[in-house]
Motif scaffolding. Structure first.
Motif, PDB file in Angstrom:
ATOM      1  N   VAL A  89      43.336  34.503  45.754  1.00 54.48           N
ATOM      2  CA  VAL A  89      42.215  33.431  44.875  1.00 54.48           C
ATOM      3  C   VAL A  89      41.465  32.023  45.854  1.00 54.48           C
ATOM      4  CG1 VAL A  89      43.444  30.935  43.247  1.00 54.48           C
ATOM      5  CG2 VAL A  89      44.541  33.441  43.204  1.00 54.48           C
ATOM      6  N   PHE A  90      42.517  32.342  46.771  1.00 44.83           N
ATOM      7  CA  PHE A  90      41.695  31.102  48.085  1.00 44.83           C
ATOM      8  C   PHE A  90      40.487  32.152  47.920  1.00 44.83           C
ATOM      9  CE2 PHE A  90      40.206  30.708  51.688  1.00 44.83           C
ATOM     10  CZ  PHE A  90      40.287  29.104  52.838  1.00 44.83           C
ATOM     11  N   VAL A  91      40.456  33.110  48.737  1.00 44.27           N
ATOM     12  CA  VAL A  91      39.026  33.614  48.819  1.00 44.27           C
ATOM     13  C   VAL A  91      38.052  33.940  47.779  1.00 44.27           C
ATOM     14  CG1 VAL A  91      38.299  36.229  50.020  1.00 44.27           C
ATOM     15  CG2 VAL A  91      40.025  35.207  50.667  1.00 44.27           C
ATOM     16  N   VAL A  92      38.665  34.087  47.281  1.00 45.23           N
ATOM     17  CA  VAL A  92      37.227  33.984  45.585  1.00 45.23           C
ATOM     18  C   VAL A  92      36.901  32.393  45.092  1.00 45.23           C
ATOM     19  CG1 VAL A  92      37.297  34.839  43.125  1.00 45.23           C
ATOM     20  CG2 VAL A  92      38.163  35.665  44.585  1.00 45.23           C
ATOM     21  N   ILE A  93      37.970  31.226  45.900  1.00 48.14           N
ATOM     22  CA  ILE A  93      37.382  29.788  45.556  1.00 48.14           C
ATOM     23  C   ILE A  93      36.020  29.913  46.332  1.00 48.14           C
ATOM     24  CG2 ILE A  93      38.126  27.651  45.609  1.00 48.14           C
ATOM     25  CD1 ILE A  93      40.405  28.800  43.766  1.00 48.14           C
ATOM     26  N   PHE A  94      36.583  30.401  48.029  1.00 45.83           N
ATOM     27  CA  PHE A  94      36.015  29.793  48.636  1.00 45.83           C
ATOM     28  C   PHE A  94      34.629  30.568  49.125  1.00 45.83           C
ATOM     29  CE2 PHE A  94      33.960  29.652  52.886  1.00 45.83           C
ATOM     30  CZ  PHE A  94      34.469  28.456  53.697  1.00 45.83           C
ATOM     31  N   LEU A  95      33.817  31.356  48.185  1.00 44.33           N
ATOM     32  CA  LEU A  95      33.387  32.650  48.231  1.00 44.33           C
ATOM     33  C   LEU A  95      32.415  31.304  47.268  1.00 44.33           C
ATOM     34  CD1 LEU A  95      34.354  35.808  48.965  1.00 44.33           C
ATOM     35  CD2 LEU A  95      32.846  34.483  50.340  1.00 44.33           C
ATOM     36  N   LEU A  96      32.838  31.104  45.889  1.00 47.67           N
ATOM     37  CA  LEU A  96      32.359  30.620  45.192  1.00 47.67           C
ATOM     38  C   LEU A  96      31.655  29.330  45.297  1.00 47.67           C
ATOM     39  CD1 LEU A  96      34.718  31.680  41.355  1.00 47.67           C
ATOM     40  CD2 LEU A  96      31.963  32.317  42.092  1.00 47.67           C
TER      41      LEU A  96
END
Length: 154
Positions: free
Chosen positions: A98-105
């Motif tokens: 979730v962190f990875v996705v949020i950071f990229l988003l």
């Protein structure tokens, strides 16, 4: 007018380095007492030149909105960043897709919004630097606090 391609490259490299270090910390233990967590904020230093740019014409309201937007962006990063002591006794960043996705988003959102704002490049760069500071500084400071809670709970 100033050529921004070097500054844009620096911004992308800083974001990539912060992202990389966060991902690596999921697999390699964090060394020391956690000061490296907040030390990454020194990577923002080149951007402070944007604040002193006399060509940037922004209002206090625009600065406030950019800072508040950054603070809102920091909330999901804060909630998805955690630390844990693993079986080897060392502290790691908790693994989080979730962190990875949020950071990229968040990075993609900032990049998209940047293209939609119709103002001179100097002012736009200043506002987006303020936005980046608005989410990186609270996220890193709270991350350091979270790390220290795990660190002292030996």
């Amino acid at each position: 007018m100033m050529n921004y391609s070097p500054i844009l490259i620096i911004i992308i490299l800083v974001a990539a380095l912060i992202f990389y270090r966060q991902i690596i910390s999921m697999f390699k233990p964090i060394k020391g007492k956690g000061t490296r967590i907040i030390a990454t904020l020194f990577l923002l230093t080149p951007g402070y030149a944007l604040i002193m740019n006399p060509n940037a014409e922004v209002t206090p309201t625009e600065i406030t909105v950019a800072l508040l937007l950054g603070c809102v962006f920091s909330i999901p990063l804060i909630f998805t960043t955690g630390y844990e002591r693993r079986e080897d006794g060392k502290i790691y960043v908790k693994k989080s897709l979730v962190f990875v996705v949020i950071f990229l988003l968040l990075f993609a959102m900032r990049w998209t919004i940047r293209g939609l704002i119709n103002m001179d490049p100097d002012s736009r760069m200043l506002l987006f630097f303020v936005t980046a500071c608005g989410y990186l500084i609270p996220w890193k400071l709270i991350s350091y606090y979270k790390f220290r809670k795990v660190y002292v709970a030996e």
